[in-house]
Scaffold this motif. Structure first.
Motif, mmCIF file in Angstrom:
data_model
loop_
_atom_site.group_PDB
_atom_site.id
_atom_site.type_symbol
_atom_site.label_atom_id
_atom_site.label_comp_id
_atom_site.label_asym_id
_atom_site.label_seq_id
_atom_site.Cartn_x
_atom_site.Cartn_y
_atom_site.Cartn_z
ATOM 1 N N UNK A 82 9.947 -13.042 -4.678
ATOM 2 C CA UNK A 82 9.659 -12.957 -3.246
ATOM 3 C C UNK A 82 10.072 -11.599 -2.687
ATOM 4 N N UNK A 83 11.234 -11.090 -3.127
ATOM 5 C CA UNK A 83 11.693 -9.784 -2.647
ATOM 6 C C UNK A 83 10.779 -8.663 -3.124
ATOM 7 N N UNK A 84 10.291 -8.784 -4.353
ATOM 8 C CA UNK A 84 9.351 -7.785 -4.873
ATOM 9 C C UNK A 84 8.089 -7.749 -4.020
ATOM 10 N N UNK A 85 7.526 -8.925 -3.757
ATOM 11 C CA UNK A 85 6.290 -8.985 -2.968
ATOM 12 C C UNK A 85 6.514 -8.450 -1.551
ATOM 13 N N UNK A 86 7.660 -8.775 -0.976
ATOM 14 C CA UNK A 86 7.953 -8.308 0.382
ATOM 15 C C UNK A 86 8.097 -6.786 0.419
ATOM 16 N N UNK A 87 8.810 -6.233 -0.542
ATOM 17 C CA UNK A 87 9.023 -4.785 -0.566
ATOM 18 C C UNK A 87 7.720 -4.039 -0.833
ATOM 19 N N UNK A 88 6.898 -4.559 -1.737
ATOM 20 C CA UNK A 88 5.611 -3.911 -2.012
ATOM 21 C C UNK A 88 4.690 -3.978 -0.803
ATOM 22 N N UNK A 89 4.749 -5.086 -0.067
ATOM 23 C CA UNK A 89 3.947 -5.192 1.152
ATOM 24 C C UNK A 89 4.373 -4.161 2.189
ATOM 25 N N UNK A 90 5.683 -3.972 2.343
ATOM 26 C CA UNK A 90 6.193 -2.961 3.281
ATOM 27 C C UNK A 90 5.797 -1.556 2.832
ATOM 28 N N UNK A 91 5.835 -1.327 1.521
ATOM 29 C CA UNK A 91 5.456 -0.012 0.996
ATOM 30 C C UNK A 91 3.984 0.279 1.263
ATOM 31 N N UNK A 92 3.124 -0.710 1.040
ATOM 32 C CA UNK A 92 1.695 -0.519 1.271
ATOM 33 C C UNK A 92 1.408 -0.272 2.749
ATOM 34 N N UNK A 93 2.090 -1.012 3.612
ATOM 35 C CA UNK A 93 1.913 -0.818 5.051
ATOM 36 C C UNK A 93 2.344 0.585 5.466
ATOM 37 N N UNK A 94 3.461 1.061 4.927
ATOM 38 C CA UNK A 94 3.939 2.405 5.268
ATOM 39 C C UNK A 94 2.973 3.472 4.764
ATOM 40 N N UNK A 95 2.420 3.275 3.560
ATOM 41 C CA UNK A 95 1.452 4.232 3.016
ATOM 42 C C UNK A 95 0.228 4.346 3.917
ATOM 43 N N UNK A 96 -0.220 3.218 4.438
ATOM 44 C CA UNK A 96 -1.407 3.229 5.300
ATOM 45 C C UNK A 96 -1.121 3.897 6.639
ATOM 46 N N UNK A 97 0.140 3.889 7.085
ATOM 47 C CA UNK A 97 0.491 4.519 8.356
ATOM 48 C C UNK A 97 0.795 6.006 8.221
ATOM 49 N N UNK A 98 1.003 6.475 7.011
ATOM 50 C CA UNK A 98 1.417 7.868 6.808
ATOM 51 C C UNK A 98 0.275 8.834 7.120
#
Length: 424
Positions: free
Chosen positions: A280-296
């Motif tokens: 669950x922590x892996x999926x949550x962290x990867x989701x946050x990473x993908x969201x940040x990449x899209x905002x960069x």
């Protein structure tokens, strides 16, 4: 006109076997991938670069050239508009250029210390020369990674940057920049030691780098050092320490100013959670990473070492590592293919690591022949000389008999592994 020639670009082309026409074709292709429209450069365009008639190509062309070479434009001898020319580099090879740089710095320090002489003024041109050397260290790391020579060269350059502090007078901005350069070199020495599994050496570089980064006040290099610290502890099998170090990096102000740094912080945290088995922590962290990449903002200027983060390759690489640790082999294989598509050609070390991880993911799914066919694609020089890749391939070979006892693929791998071990 000869005094303005771009001898750095000429030397790079000679080293990599490029004619003016072939470099024009390569940059045109990169422009096509960037903009959707193939560029219109030809051999005469490149000859204008070499002759110094074009000192600073247009932005899209510069980005395409940087994609082809793996180096920033200033490291290729180009001079930004509104700036005076950078100090002309010598025309000798890379080793001679490094000796010339060190000799010049040592001479400056001696001159500053000599009685009866006026102290030299240290300026941003000195910082620019060091930044060019840093780009060269990054390029060497992408090609080879983990080598003792890279670690030693980076550590030497860190010391040379510090020597400049005592070589003359300087503004506070220049002094802060010199500390940032020293911290950058020391962080690369640290990373080379981590990559080569020389962890005691890495810790020594880490302590030096952290102190220099604090004196510089540079948030980007602080992030790099703490993020590398997290990676070091992850590779050492100490997830609690890794998570703590990653948290320091993720809580720096730069992650709020630039989402791309937040992306890298979350992605490296995901890889560490993979070590703990927390899906669950892996999926949550990867989701946050993908969201940040899209905002960069892709147009924002960033350090040269962030290139693989901006194009998404690093996120896919760390997602691959996380899912492989969790035993999610199908998802790991998907991320492996995506990372190999995104990785730039010059990133040979990262490509070799991810090919090895892809083979492990395929083996985990029972695709024995396919896994072996993938593993043999790792270049033999990297397989034999890069400590991390060597260990990963050894683990792959050890897992094969348990998965496919008696399979011809096991013999195929054993013969292949014996061949690359002879080159070590």
């Amino acid at each position: 006109m000869d005094a303005t020639r771009n001898t750095v670009l000429e030397a790079w082309m000679a080293e990599h076997g490029h004619s003016s026409n072939s470099l024009a074709d390569a940059v045109n292709g990169a422009l096509g991938r960037l903009t959707g429209r193939t560029g219109g450069l030809d051999g005469s365009s490149i000859r204008s670069w070499k002759a110094g008639r074009v000192k600073w190509p247009k932005s899209a062309t510069r980005k395409a050239l940087e994609d082809v070479t793996g180096l920033p434009a200033v490291a290729l001898g180009f001079v930004p508009r509104g700036r005076t020319s950078l100090t002309p580099p010598p025309q000798e090879g890379p080793d001679m250029k490094r000796r010339t740089l060190f000799g010049g710095i040592a001479a400056a320090a001696a001159a500053a210390a000599a009685p009866g002489t006026s102290p030299r003024r240290i300026g941003m041109s000195d910082v620019d020369r060091l930044r060019t050397r840093f780009a060269e260290v990054i390029a060497s790391d992408h090609r080879h990674g983990g080598q003792l020579g890279i670690e030693q060269r980076a550590a030497t350059l860190a010391n040379e940057a510090l020597n400049l502090q005592n070589a003359g007078s300087a503004t506070q901005r220049v002094r802060s920049s010199l500390y940032a350069c020293a911290a950058s070199f020391r962080s690369s020495a640290m990373w080379a030691a981590i990559d080569g599994r020389r962890y005691d050496d890495a810790k020594g570089h880490m302590r030096e780098a952290q102190g220099l980064a604090e004196m510089s006040g540079d948030q980007a290099i602080k992030f790099r050092i703490w993020s590398h610290t997290g990676t070091m502890y992850r590779h050492m099998g100490r997830p609690s320490d890794a998570l703590a170090a990653n948290d320091v990096a993720r809580n720096l102000h730069i992650t709020r100013r630039d989402p791309l740094f937040a992306c890298l912080g979350h992605a490296r945290q995901a890889a560490t959670y993979g070590l703990t088995g927390d899906t669950a922590a892996v999926q949550r962290a990867l989701g946050c990473a993908q969201d940040a990449l899209e905002r960069a903002d892709p147009a924002l200027a960033r350090p040269v070492w962030m290139a693989a983060v901006s194009d998404g390759a690093e996120l896919e690489t760390l997602a691959l590592a996380a899912h492989l640790r969790l035993g999610n082999f199908e998802q790991a294989e998907t991320h492996a293919h995506q990372s190999l598509t995104l990785l730039r050609p010059q990133m040979r070390r990262d490509r070799a690591i991810n090919i090895t991880r892809l083979a492990a993911a395929q083996l985990g799914q029972g695709d024995i022949e396919l896994a072996v066919a993938t593993a043999v694609k790792v270049p033999s020089d990297i397989a034999a000389q890069h400590a991390r890749v060597t260990r990963m391939l050894q683990e792959f070979g050890a897992a094969l008999p348990a998965t496919a006892a008696g399979s011809p693929a096991v013999r195929t791998w054993a013969e292949h592994a014996a061949a690359w071990r002879t080159t070590a």
